[in-house]
Design a protein around this motif. Structure first.
Motif, short mmCIF file in Angstrom:
data_model
loop_
_atom_site.label_atom_id
_atom_site.label_comp_id
_atom_site.label_asym_id
_atom_site.label_seq_id
_atom_site.Cartn_x
_atom_site.Cartn_y
_atom_site.Cartn_z
N LEU A 157 -9.96 -7.25 7.25
CA LEU A 157 -9.87 -6.31 6.14
C LEU A 157 -11.00 -6.54 5.13
CD1 LEU A 157 -6.07 -6.02 5.27
CD2 LEU A 157 -7.54 -4.32 6.34
N ASN A 158 -11.20 -7.81 4.78
CA ASN A 158 -12.26 -8.11 3.81
C ASN A 158 -13.63 -7.72 4.32
OD1 ASN A 158 -10.76 -9.16 1.70
ND2 ASN A 158 -10.75 -11.22 2.56
N ARG A 159 -13.89 -7.97 5.57
CA ARG A 159 -15.22 -7.71 6.11
C ARG A 159 -15.49 -6.22 6.31
NH1 ARG A 159 -16.32 -11.00 11.14
NH2 ARG A 159 -16.80 -12.60 9.62
N TYR A 160 -14.55 -5.51 6.93
CA TYR A 160 -14.83 -4.13 7.32
C TYR A 160 -14.31 -3.09 6.34
CZ TYR A 160 -16.19 -6.30 11.66
OH TYR A 160 -16.82 -7.09 12.57
N TRP A 161 -13.29 -3.40 5.58
CA TRP A 161 -12.76 -2.41 4.65
C TRP A 161 -13.34 -2.60 3.26
CZ3 TRP A 161 -7.94 -2.40 1.40
CH2 TRP A 161 -7.61 -1.10 0.97
N LEU A 162 -13.36 -3.85 2.80
CA LEU A 162 -13.90 -4.12 1.47
C LEU A 162 -15.38 -4.49 1.48
CD1 LEU A 162 -10.92 -6.27 0.07
CD2 LEU A 162 -11.36 -3.84 -0.31
N GLY A 163 -15.89 -4.86 2.65
CA GLY A 163 -17.29 -5.26 2.74
C GLY A 163 -17.57 -6.61 2.09
N LEU A 164 -16.53 -7.44 1.95
CA LEU A 164 -16.67 -8.74 1.31
C LEU A 164 -16.18 -9.85 2.25
CD1 LEU A 164 -15.10 -7.79 -2.13
CD2 LEU A 164 -17.53 -8.09 -1.66
N TRP A 209 -14.97 -18.86 4.47
CA TRP A 209 -14.06 -19.99 4.60
C TRP A 209 -12.71 -19.57 5.20
CZ3 TRP A 209 -9.46 -20.05 2.04
CH2 TRP A 209 -9.33 -19.23 0.93
N LEU A 210 -12.34 -18.28 5.09
CA LEU A 210 -11.09 -17.82 5.72
C LEU A 210 -11.15 -18.00 7.23
CD1 LEU A 210 -9.91 -14.51 4.00
CD2 LEU A 210 -8.78 -16.72 4.04
N GLU A 211 -12.27 -17.63 7.79
CA GLU A 211 -12.45 -17.76 9.24
C GLU A 211 -12.43 -19.23 9.67
OE1 GLU A 211 -15.84 -16.26 12.31
OE2 GLU A 211 -15.37 -14.96 10.61
N ASN A 212 -13.07 -20.07 8.87
CA ASN A 212 -13.11 -21.50 9.17
C ASN A 212 -11.71 -22.12 9.05
OD1 ASN A 212 -14.80 -23.46 10.10
ND2 ASN A 212 -15.38 -24.19 8.07
N LEU A 213 -10.98 -21.73 8.02
CA LEU A 213 -9.61 -22.22 7.85
C LEU A 213 -8.73 -21.78 9.01
CD1 LEU A 213 -7.56 -23.71 6.06
CD2 LEU A 213 -7.15 -21.53 4.89
N ALA A 214 -8.88 -20.55 9.44
CA ALA A 214 -8.12 -20.04 10.59
C ALA A 214 -8.43 -20.84 11.84
CB ALA A 214 -8.42 -18.56 10.81
N LEU A 215 -9.69 -21.22 12.01
CA LEU A 215 -10.08 -22.03 13.17
C LEU A 215 -9.40 -23.40 13.15
CD1 LEU A 215 -11.83 -22.44 15.71
CD2 LEU A 215 -13.61 -23.31 14.18
N HIS A 216 -9.39 -24.03 11.98
CA HIS A 216 -8.74 -25.34 11.86
C HIS A 216 -7.24 -25.25 12.14
CE1 HIS A 216 -12.24 -27.48 10.53
NE2 HIS A 216 -12.43 -26.69 9.50
#
Length: 177
Positions: A39-46, A50-57
């Motif tokens: 949502l942040n990347r494609y809808w808000l463009g932001l 660190w969200l992706e990194n946290l999800a990986l951990h």
């Protein structure tokens, strides 16, 4: 009075439920974090890196917990062809085969346990923080590996005890015939 066997069964039941709870929470959290990242990347463009990194951990943590759960439920990969085909009508040989597999698994985990312990202590002694999530100490992952080994050994010991009991019962039945 409850017997020791019932108490041990209840303790392992509770441990397994806690493991499933942690794995479920981990999977739900990863799903929500990835959804928020999309949502942040494609809808808000932001994009928030660190969200992706946290999800990986959290995903790695969840996978480790599923290894513990599959061991507890005996769904781990093991050689069953010999039990199902070659040893089909030989119950004593089947019991011995299953017991040997469990013993080999315990020995294998015990070989790696001191290494995991040293790795955990090193991680706790010398904190290493994530690049994108500055507050996340990666020592938790090393500690989780060690805890997972301990839980796997506990489950394997319970399975070994059951296999020994089955073998003794099978031998008793065979000697009575």
């Amino acid at each position: 009075m409850e017997t020791i066997k019932n108490i041990v069964k209840r303790v392992f039941y509770i441990i397994e439920r806690i493991e499933i709870l942690f794995a479920g929470i981990g999977l739900l959290t990863v799903t929500l974090l990835i959804f928020a990242q999309v949502l942040n990347r494609y809808w808000l463009g932001l994009p928030i890196m660190w969200l992706e990194n946290l999800a990986l951990h959290i995903f790695v943590w969840t996978i480790i917990m599923t290894l513990v759960i599959t061991t507890a439920r005996e769904h781990h990969a093991k050689v069953e062809l010999s039990n199902e085909v070659i040893l089909k009508n030989k119950p004593i040989a089947q019991n011995i085969h299953r017991l040997i597999i469990v013993i080999v698994s315990i020995v294998t985990i015990c070989i790696f346990l001191p290494i995991a312990r040293t790795y955990m202590i090193w991680g706790l002694r010398y904190p290493e923080y994530d690049t994108l999530i500055r507050w996340m100490n990666l020592g938790w992952a090393r500690t989780l590996h060690f805890i997972a080994y301990i839980l796997i050994i506990l489950h394997l010991l319970r399975i070994a005890g059951r296999e020994v009991t089955l073998l003794v019962k099978t031998l008793q039945v065979k000697s009575q015939v």
